[in-house]
Write an enzyme that holds these catalytic residues in place. Sequence first.
Site, PDB file in Angstrom:
ATOM      1  N   ARG A   8      10.163  -4.028   3.533  1.00  0.00           N
ATOM      2  CA  ARG A   8       9.245  -4.854   2.733  1.00  0.00           C
ATOM      3  C   ARG A   8       8.173  -4.039   2.014  1.00  0.00           C
ATOM      4  O   ARG A   8       7.892  -4.291   0.855  1.00  0.00           O
ATOM      5  CB  ARG A   8       8.661  -5.994   3.562  1.00  0.00           C
ATOM      6  CG  ARG A   8       7.504  -5.677   4.435  1.00  0.00           C
ATOM      7  CD  ARG A   8       7.054  -6.899   5.176  1.00  0.00           C
ATOM      8  NE  ARG A   8       8.116  -7.432   6.005  1.00  0.00           N
ATOM      9  CZ  ARG A   8       8.230  -8.701   6.372  1.00  0.00           C
ATOM     10  NH1 ARG A   8       7.353  -9.577   5.987  1.00  0.00           N
ATOM     11  NH2 ARG A   8       9.200  -9.081   7.162  1.00  0.00           N
ATOM     12  N   THR A   9       7.606  -3.040   2.668  1.00  0.00           N
ATOM     13  CA  THR A   9       6.534  -2.281   2.012  1.00  0.00           C
ATOM     14  C   THR A   9       7.087  -1.481   0.826  1.00  0.00           C
ATOM     15  O   THR A   9       6.500  -1.452  -0.248  1.00  0.00           O
ATOM     16  CB  THR A   9       5.827  -1.360   3.029  1.00  0.00           C
ATOM     17  OG1 THR A   9       5.378  -2.167   4.114  1.00  0.00           O
ATOM     18  CG2 THR A   9       4.642  -0.649   2.424  1.00  0.00           C
ATOM     19  N   LYS A  58      16.939  18.862   6.212  1.00  0.00           N
ATOM     20  CA  LYS A  58      17.483  20.227   6.234  1.00  0.00           C
ATOM     21  C   LYS A  58      16.421  21.233   6.653  1.00  0.00           C
ATOM     22  O   LYS A  58      16.578  22.423   6.461  1.00  0.00           O
ATOM     23  CB  LYS A  58      18.033  20.588   4.855  1.00  0.00           C
ATOM     24  CG  LYS A  58      19.171  19.696   4.420  1.00  0.00           C
ATOM     25  CD  LYS A  58      19.591  20.036   2.991  1.00  0.00           C
ATOM     26  CE  LYS A  58      20.471  18.939   2.413  1.00  0.00           C
ATOM     27  NZ  LYS A  58      20.428  18.919   0.954  1.00  0.00           N
ATOM     28  N   ARG A 107       4.733   7.069   3.131  1.00  0.00           N
ATOM     29  CA  ARG A 107       4.719   6.579   4.515  1.00  0.00           C
ATOM     30  C   ARG A 107       5.247   7.694   5.404  1.00  0.00           C
ATOM     31  O   ARG A 107       6.254   8.334   5.084  1.00  0.00           O
ATOM     32  CB  ARG A 107       5.588   5.332   4.656  1.00  0.00           C
ATOM     33  CG  ARG A 107       5.796   4.953   6.116  1.00  0.00           C
ATOM     34  CD  ARG A 107       6.412   3.602   6.303  1.00  0.00           C
ATOM     35  NE  ARG A 107       5.449   2.549   6.026  1.00  0.00           N
ATOM     36  CZ  ARG A 107       5.624   1.281   6.379  1.00  0.00           C
ATOM     37  NH1 ARG A 107       6.714   0.912   7.007  1.00  0.00           N
ATOM     38  NH2 ARG A 107       4.715   0.366   6.099  1.00  0.00           N
ATOM     39  N   HIS A 150      -3.045   1.670   7.379  1.00  0.00           N
ATOM     40  CA  HIS A 150      -2.082   1.052   6.445  1.00  0.00           C
ATOM     41  C   HIS A 150      -2.952   0.209   5.498  1.00  0.00           C
ATOM     42  O   HIS A 150      -3.009  -1.009   5.604  1.00  0.00           O
ATOM     43  CB  HIS A 150      -1.115   0.187   7.247  1.00  0.00           C
ATOM     44  CG  HIS A 150       0.061  -0.340   6.493  1.00  0.00           C
ATOM     45  ND1 HIS A 150       0.226  -0.186   5.126  1.00  0.00           N
ATOM     46  CD2 HIS A 150       1.150  -1.033   6.915  1.00  0.00           C
ATOM     47  CE1 HIS A 150       1.363  -0.762   4.765  1.00  0.00           C
ATOM     48  NE2 HIS A 150       1.933  -1.284   5.824  1.00  0.00           N
TER      49      HIS A 150
HETATM   50  C1  NCD Z   1       3.856  -2.770   9.425  1.00  0.00           C
HETATM   51  C2  NCD Z   1       3.947  -1.276   9.492  1.00  0.00           C
HETATM   52  O1  NCD Z   1       4.941  -0.689   9.119  1.00  0.00           O
HETATM   53  O2  NCD Z   1       2.976  -0.681   9.940  1.00  0.00           O
HETATM   54  N1  NCD Z   1       4.879  -3.359   8.689  1.00  0.00           N
HETATM   55  C3  NCD Z   1       4.893  -3.344   7.353  1.00  0.00           C
HETATM   56  O3  NCD Z   1       4.113  -2.686   6.714  1.00  0.00           O
HETATM   57  N2  NCD Z   1       5.800  -4.124   6.766  1.00  0.00           N
HETATM   58  C4  NCD Z   1       3.761  -3.391  10.747  1.00  0.00           C
HETATM   59  C5  NCD Z   1       4.862  -3.124  11.720  1.00  0.00           C
HETATM   60  O4  NCD Z   1       5.762  -2.335  11.484  1.00  0.00           O
HETATM   61  O5  NCD Z   1       4.791  -3.733  12.782  1.00  0.00           O
END
Ligand code: NCD
Length: 345
Positions: free
Chosen positions: A87-88, A115, A137, A165
């Site tokens: 989703r992100t 690698k 990320r 986040h």
């Molecule tokens: C969150 C994350 O990755 O920190 N999810 C997200 O951003 N969609 C929360 C989670 O993974 O629980």
Amino acid sequence: MATFISSTLMSTDHTPKPASAAPHAGDVVSAFPHKHLLGIEGLNPLEINYLLDLSDGYVEQNRQANKNKAILAGLTQINLFFENSTRTRTSFELAGKRLGADVINMSVATSSVRKGETLLDTAITLNAMHPDILVVRHGQSGAVKLLSEKVDGAVINAGDGWHEHPTQALLDALTIRRRKGRIEGLTVAICGDILHSRVARSNIHLLTTMGARVRVVAPPTLLPTAIERLGVEVHHRMETGLSDCDIVMMLRLQRERMEGSYLPSVREFFHLYGLDYDKLSVARPDALIMHPGPMNRGVEIDTVVADDIHRSAIQEQVEMGVAVRMACLDVLTRNRRAHASEALS
Ligand code: NCD
């Protein structure tokens, strides 16, 4: 510590504005004077409200038939994901595309990191391709900041380890502000796996900075030591933690980050901390239910509660996510765009 926010500092008009009415070019340096968005910690209420006001405009734009506004045309956005995400990553991709950027997704499974290339080698290599914005990320706290020190473009932290986040906290704040008309003075209960949650940390910083009263509700094994220092109230029971609260924010149980025994069993966890109507009954009758996703149904939240269209804002959070990310991309690239158009004129 919680920061007391004078109401004169807060923007009080929260009616959604069209994107065209959003603040423009010259004011960005003073309104949001940061090159990167690495966390919420350190941002002030004016900066947070500035991003939320701009996001309101993008929510309206995203509800139109034509969702595109090519203000990032010619700019390159690289989404660099060292951890799995659906989703992100999709949300950042959509945000960049709706603003006209060239968006490239790089995930660890297809990169040279497998690698043996180090994080910094990757940063230096990507930098040579002149990306204007890097959305990163990473599983290690602090890795995104380290990378931001080696590249010329703007960096957005899309989640680093257990640390922060920031766009999740901003989208949560936008959801709350639009539903409740304010953040200041609300009581927010953040429940579940606080220890492993970057979402919890970013939300604690944002909500306390904006003058909300924040409670964390979790078993002692899932709470970081000295969490009270962040200005939150600590509760170990849902019954007291949810009492009279305006917002119930549930977190995913991050089993992939758990080594050793944090819980007796998942069933026991649901029994004590899983959100169901019974536990919710002590919250305010209009309390809003939130969850960042992905949800473990029947673990931290009962499936019927999660899908309750009258109480749950979970789908709305996803919608707000795209708008918030458009606002962040807009703000962080605005100075670059201003320089580019000066050079052309
Ligand atoms: C969150 C994350 O990755 O920190 N999810 C997200 O951003 N969609 C929360 C989670 O993974 O629980």
